[in-house]
Design a protein around this motif. Structure first.
Motif, PDB file in Angstrom:
ATOM      1  N   ARG A  67       7.950  -4.483   5.611  1.00  0.00           N
ATOM      2  CA  ARG A  67       8.991  -3.468   5.401  1.00  0.00           C
ATOM      3  C   ARG A  67       8.375  -2.203   4.811  1.00  0.00           C
ATOM      4  NH1 ARG A  67       9.575  -7.130   1.323  1.00  0.00           N
ATOM      5  NH2 ARG A  67       9.629  -6.314  -0.799  1.00  0.00           N
ATOM      6  N   PHE A  68       9.192  -1.149   4.813  1.00  0.00           N
ATOM      7  CA  PHE A  68       8.846   0.125   4.200  1.00  0.00           C
ATOM      8  C   PHE A  68       9.875   0.397   3.111  1.00  0.00           C
ATOM      9  CE2 PHE A  68       7.465   0.580   8.665  1.00  0.00           C
ATOM     10  CZ  PHE A  68       6.119   0.823   8.460  1.00  0.00           C
ATOM     11  N   GLU A  69       9.406   0.917   1.983  1.00  0.00           N
ATOM     12  CA  GLU A  69      10.304   1.256   0.882  1.00  0.00           C
ATOM     13  C   GLU A  69       9.961   2.649   0.370  1.00  0.00           C
ATOM     14  OE1 GLU A  69       9.429  -1.733  -2.026  1.00  0.00           O
ATOM     15  OE2 GLU A  69      10.629  -3.252  -1.004  1.00  0.00           O
ATOM     16  N   PRO A  70      10.971   3.495   0.186  1.00  0.00           N
ATOM     17  CA  PRO A  70      10.684   4.784  -0.441  1.00  0.00           C
ATOM     18  C   PRO A  70      10.443   4.574  -1.934  1.00  0.00           C
ATOM     19  CG  PRO A  70      13.021   4.585   0.064  1.00  0.00           C
ATOM     20  CD  PRO A  70      12.360   3.343   0.583  1.00  0.00           C
ATOM     21  N   HIS A  81       0.873  -1.168   0.000  1.00  0.00           N
ATOM     22  CA  HIS A  81       0.000   0.000   0.000  1.00  0.00           C
ATOM     23  C   HIS A  81       0.908   1.215   0.000  1.00  0.00           C
ATOM     24  CE1 HIS A  81      -3.518   2.438   0.787  1.00  0.00           C
ATOM     25  NE2 HIS A  81      -2.779   3.094   1.663  1.00  0.00           N
ATOM     26  N   VAL A  82       0.649   2.160  -0.880  1.00  0.00           N
ATOM     27  CA  VAL A  82       1.478   3.356  -0.978  1.00  0.00           C
ATOM     28  C   VAL A  82       0.784   4.511  -0.265  1.00  0.00           C
ATOM     29  CG1 VAL A  82       2.572   5.009  -2.549  1.00  0.00           C
ATOM     30  CG2 VAL A  82       2.535   2.570  -3.115  1.00  0.00           C
ATOM     31  N   THR A  83       1.553   5.205   0.541  1.00  0.00           N
ATOM     32  CA  THR A  83       1.060   6.354   1.274  1.00  0.00           C
ATOM     33  C   THR A  83       2.078   7.487   1.142  1.00  0.00           C
ATOM     34  OG1 THR A  83       0.167   7.054   3.425  1.00  0.00           O
ATOM     35  CG2 THR A  83       2.064   5.564   3.464  1.00  0.00           C
ATOM     36  N   ARG A  84       1.720   8.682   1.521  1.00  0.00           N
ATOM     37  CA  ARG A  84       2.610   9.820   1.289  1.00  0.00           C
ATOM     38  C   ARG A  84       3.777   9.883   2.252  1.00  0.00           C
ATOM     39  NH1 ARG A  84       0.306  15.285  -1.144  1.00  0.00           N
ATOM     40  NH2 ARG A  84       2.514  15.493  -1.511  1.00  0.00           N
ATOM     41  N   VAL A  85       3.564   9.524   3.505  1.00  0.00           N
ATOM     42  CA  VAL A  85       4.557   9.799   4.531  1.00  0.00           C
ATOM     43  C   VAL A  85       5.223   8.521   5.025  1.00  0.00           C
ATOM     44  CG1 VAL A  85       4.917  10.864   6.793  1.00  0.00           C
ATOM     45  CG2 VAL A  85       3.210  11.807   5.238  1.00  0.00           C
ATOM     46  N   MET A  86       6.551   8.539   5.062  1.00  0.00           N
ATOM     47  CA  MET A  86       7.329   7.450   5.650  1.00  0.00           C
ATOM     48  C   MET A  86       7.262   7.615   7.173  1.00  0.00           C
ATOM     49  SD  MET A  86       9.491   4.841   5.099  1.00  0.00           S
ATOM     50  CE  MET A  86      10.243   5.006   3.487  1.00  0.00           C
ATOM     51  N   PRO A  87       6.922   6.569   7.910  1.00  0.00           N
ATOM     52  CA  PRO A  87       6.849   6.713   9.367  1.00  0.00           C
ATOM     53  C   PRO A  87       8.231   6.990   9.966  1.00  0.00           C
ATOM     54  CG  PRO A  87       6.344   4.458   8.698  1.00  0.00           C
ATOM     55  CD  PRO A  87       6.551   5.240   7.460  1.00  0.00           C
ATOM     56  N   ASP A 119       4.388  11.673 -10.422  1.00  0.00           N
ATOM     57  CA  ASP A 119       4.402  13.130 -10.278  1.00  0.00           C
ATOM     58  C   ASP A 119       5.694  13.649  -9.662  1.00  0.00           C
ATOM     59  OD1 ASP A 119       4.091  12.146  -7.738  1.00  0.00           O
ATOM     60  OD2 ASP A 119       2.144  13.094  -7.375  1.00  0.00           O
ATOM     61  N   GLY A 120       6.628  12.738  -9.366  1.00  0.00           N
ATOM     62  CA  GLY A 120       7.909  13.131  -8.802  1.00  0.00           C
ATOM     63  C   GLY A 120       7.924  13.269  -7.294  1.00  0.00           C
ATOM     64  N   ILE A 121       6.815  13.014  -6.647  1.00  0.00           N
ATOM     65  CA  ILE A 121       6.724  13.138  -5.190  1.00  0.00           C
ATOM     66  C   ILE A 121       7.162  11.832  -4.534  1.00  0.00           C
ATOM     67  CG2 ILE A 121       5.141  13.473  -3.247  1.00  0.00           C
ATOM     68  CD1 ILE A 121       3.483  15.289  -5.059  1.00  0.00           C
ATOM     69  N   GLN A 122       7.997  11.957  -3.502  1.00  0.00           N
ATOM     70  CA  GLN A 122       8.439  10.784  -2.739  1.00  0.00           C
ATOM     71  C   GLN A 122       7.288  10.271  -1.883  1.00  0.00           C
ATOM     72  OE1 GLN A 122      11.420   9.589  -4.252  1.00  0.00           O
ATOM     73  NE2 GLN A 122      11.707   8.943  -2.158  1.00  0.00           N
ATOM     74  N   ARG A 123       7.138   8.965  -1.868  1.00  0.00           N
ATOM     75  CA  ARG A 123       6.099   8.316  -1.085  1.00  0.00           C
ATOM     76  C   ARG A 123       6.683   7.131  -0.342  1.00  0.00           C
ATOM     77  NH1 ARG A 123       3.314  10.477  -5.419  1.00  0.00           N
ATOM     78  NH2 ARG A 123       1.412  11.555  -4.844  1.00  0.00           N
ATOM     79  N   CYS A 124       5.837   6.457   0.423  1.00  0.00           N
ATOM     80  CA  CYS A 124       6.250   5.285   1.189  1.00  0.00           C
ATOM     81  C   CYS A 124       5.418   4.087   0.755  1.00  0.00           C
ATOM     82  CB  CYS A 124       6.039   5.542   2.683  1.00  0.00           C
ATOM     83  SG  CYS A 124       6.332   4.083   3.721  1.00  0.00           S
ATOM     84  N   ARG A 125       6.092   3.019   0.401  1.00  0.00           N
ATOM     85  CA  ARG A 125       5.419   1.756   0.054  1.00  0.00           C
ATOM     86  C   ARG A 125       5.478   0.857   1.283  1.00  0.00           C
ATOM     87  NH1 ARG A 125       7.512  -3.207  -2.812  1.00  0.00           N
ATOM     88  NH2 ARG A 125       5.661  -4.209  -3.650  1.00  0.00           N
ATOM     89  N   ILE A 126       4.314   0.513   1.805  1.00  0.00           N
ATOM     90  CA  ILE A 126       4.214  -0.382   2.953  1.00  0.00           C
ATOM     91  C   ILE A 126       3.990  -1.783   2.402  1.00  0.00           C
ATOM     92  CG2 ILE A 126       2.985  -0.920   5.083  1.00  0.00           C
ATOM     93  CD1 ILE A 126       1.878   1.997   4.980  1.00  0.00           C
TER      94      ILE A 126
END
Length: 145
Positions: free
Chosen positions: A74-77, A40-46, A82-89
């Motif tokens: 795991r978490f992956e950047p 699941h991809v979200t905007r913020v890395m914890p 759109d070029g925005i960094q996100r967090c893949r859970i």
């Protein structure tokens, strides 16, 4: 004790819907020759990722109640188109039914302390899911579950 995360499961009516959606995506990945991983991809890395990775889970809120959890692997950047960094859970595609716990809507995800997390339901997922979701919802509202 590990720290957990909680997130709304938007567009899903029941745990069965979530399970079917995940299985479809895993099969699509297998068919395309990609690794079959649920994420699941979200905007913020914890910021507290290490505490979560020590055995934490993502608790899903479905139709106003926490109903199920999945272990976080795991978490992956990742960078979006759109070029925005996100967090893949990355999640273990195993669902553990929990006691139903009411939750109001919120945006994004939140940390969930272990003492605030609903307990797993005895008898595992199959016993908990033997009741239809609408019946579990009514019984929970009446305080009988």
């Amino acid at each position: 004790m590990p720290l957990h995360m909680i997130k709304l499961c938007v567009g899903v009516e029941s745990v069965e819907d979530l399970r079917a959606w995940v299985e479809t995506r895993l099969q699509e990945a297998r068919d395309a020759g990609r690794p079959a991983e649920q994420s699941h991809v979200t905007r913020v890395m914890p910021k507290r990722a290490a505490e979560i990775l020590a055995g934490g889970s993502l608790f899903w809120v479905i139709r106003g109640h926490v109903q199920v959890r999945q272990r976080i692997l795991r978490f992956e950047p990742v960078q979006g188109a759109d070029g925005i960094q996100r967090c893949r859970i990355v999640l273990e595609p195993v669902f553990s039914a929990t006691e139903w716990q009411p939750r109001r809507p919120f945006q994004g995800w939140r940390y969930l302390k272990p003492e605030e997390a609903p307990a797993d339901i005895d008898g595992g997922e199959e016993g908990a899911l033997a009741l239809p979701a609408h019946l579990r919802r009514e019984l929970t509202a009446l305080g009988l579950l």
